[in-house]
Design a protein around this motif. Sequence first.
Motif, PDB file in Angstrom:
ATOM      1  N   PRO A 158       0.783  -1.061  -0.208  1.00  0.00           N
ATOM      2  CA  PRO A 158       0.079   0.090   0.023  1.00  0.00           C
ATOM      3  C   PRO A 158       0.942   1.441  -0.056  1.00  0.00           C
ATOM      4  N   VAL A 159       0.411   2.334  -0.656  1.00  0.00           N
ATOM      5  CA  VAL A 159       1.015   3.657  -0.595  1.00  0.00           C
ATOM      6  C   VAL A 159       0.115   4.758   0.003  1.00  0.00           C
ATOM      7  N   GLY A 160       0.749   5.230   1.179  1.00  0.00           N
ATOM      8  CA  GLY A 160      -0.268   6.097   1.906  1.00  0.00           C
ATOM      9  C   GLY A 160       0.763   7.464   2.281  1.00  0.00           C
ATOM     10  N   GLU A 161      -0.162   8.366   2.985  1.00  0.00           N
ATOM     11  CA  GLU A 161       0.562   9.646   3.113  1.00  0.00           C
ATOM     12  C   GLU A 161       0.284   9.866   4.768  1.00  0.00           C
ATOM     13  N   ARG A 162       1.107  10.993   5.192  1.00  0.00           N
ATOM     14  CA  ARG A 162       0.873  11.675   6.655  1.00  0.00           C
ATOM     15  C   ARG A 162       1.571  12.832   6.535  1.00  0.00           C
ATOM     16  N   TRP A 163       0.915  13.589   7.455  1.00  0.00           N
ATOM     17  CA  TRP A 163       1.658  15.013   7.421  1.00  0.00           C
ATOM     18  C   TRP A 163       2.322  14.906   8.969  1.00  0.00           C
ATOM     19  N   ILE A 164       3.540  15.715   9.006  1.00  0.00           N
ATOM     20  CA  ILE A 164       4.357  15.967  10.279  1.00  0.00           C
ATOM     21  C   ILE A 164       4.573  17.477  10.166  1.00  0.00           C
ATOM     22  N   SER A 165       4.948  17.796  11.347  1.00  0.00           N
ATOM     23  CA  SER A 165       5.329  19.159  11.591  1.00  0.00           C
ATOM     24  C   SER A 165       6.869  19.380  11.140  1.00  0.00           C
ATOM     25  N   GLU A 166       7.177  20.638  10.843  1.00  0.00           N
ATOM     26  CA  GLU A 166       8.332  20.831  10.307  1.00  0.00           C
ATOM     27  C   GLU A 166       9.586  20.686  11.726  1.00  0.00           C
ATOM     28  N   ALA A 167       9.134  20.936  12.594  1.00  0.00           N
ATOM     29  CA  ALA A 167      10.011  20.793  13.738  1.00  0.00           C
ATOM     30  C   ALA A 167      10.174  19.057  13.848  1.00  0.00           C
TER      31      ALA A 167
END
Length: 242
Positions: A158-167
């Motif tokens: 599977p190919v997915g995504e998530r977001w993280i903070s710049e920190a």
Amino acid sequence: MTELLFRADAYARECTATVLSSGPDGVVLNRTVFYPQAGGQPGDTGLLRWSLHGQSGEMAVGNAVKGPGDAVLHQPGDGAALPPVGAEVIAGLDWSRRHRLMRMHTSLHLLCSLIPGAGVTGGQIGADRSRLDFDLAEPPAKDWLSEQLTALAAADHPVGERWISEAELDANPSLVRTLSVQPPRGAGQVRLVRIGAEDDPVDLQPCGGTHVRRTGEIGRVSVTKLENKGRQNRRVYLVLED
């Protein structure tokens, strides 16, 4: 500002939109499925179609590029008619080309997973052939890379995504594989593309491009050429076999 619909759904092939501005440099819509050229991935091509006061028209989109602010410029093909400001258009992709670019882009992430620890010094995604350049003294054998890429694709990860903070990204600098292009900053968050399971990914790195949902869509992959581009720079070319 253009709402980037491909961020939520890379498989959206068309959308209705309103023309915000229109000129020889490009047409700006309030929303679009067109990916603007960035990060080594070409801009999308396709068609804008509209009907206004009983008159219909269409404009071939020769490329999509980033415009001022968050706008996307849909650049007209040679001699194409331009839609009037305020018109409602149907923006449709050349889907076969876009999907092939998505397969190629995901293949390049798989290639990164096979050469761990080596920084990526450049790259280019194409519908017919793609490449990555690695800060590397000696790459693996061409046939081995082809076999491993095809096996990873066939495993249907599977190919997915998530977001993280710049920190969070600053605290994990090894996530960034590209040495020549850094993830865009300023919005406070960075998008990570993950191939494989969340707890044991095949590849995980910042990326703003479009990808397939599962690696099984890629098919067979062949590494066609390895080039020496300097003392510590090795270029790897790959193609899709269908």
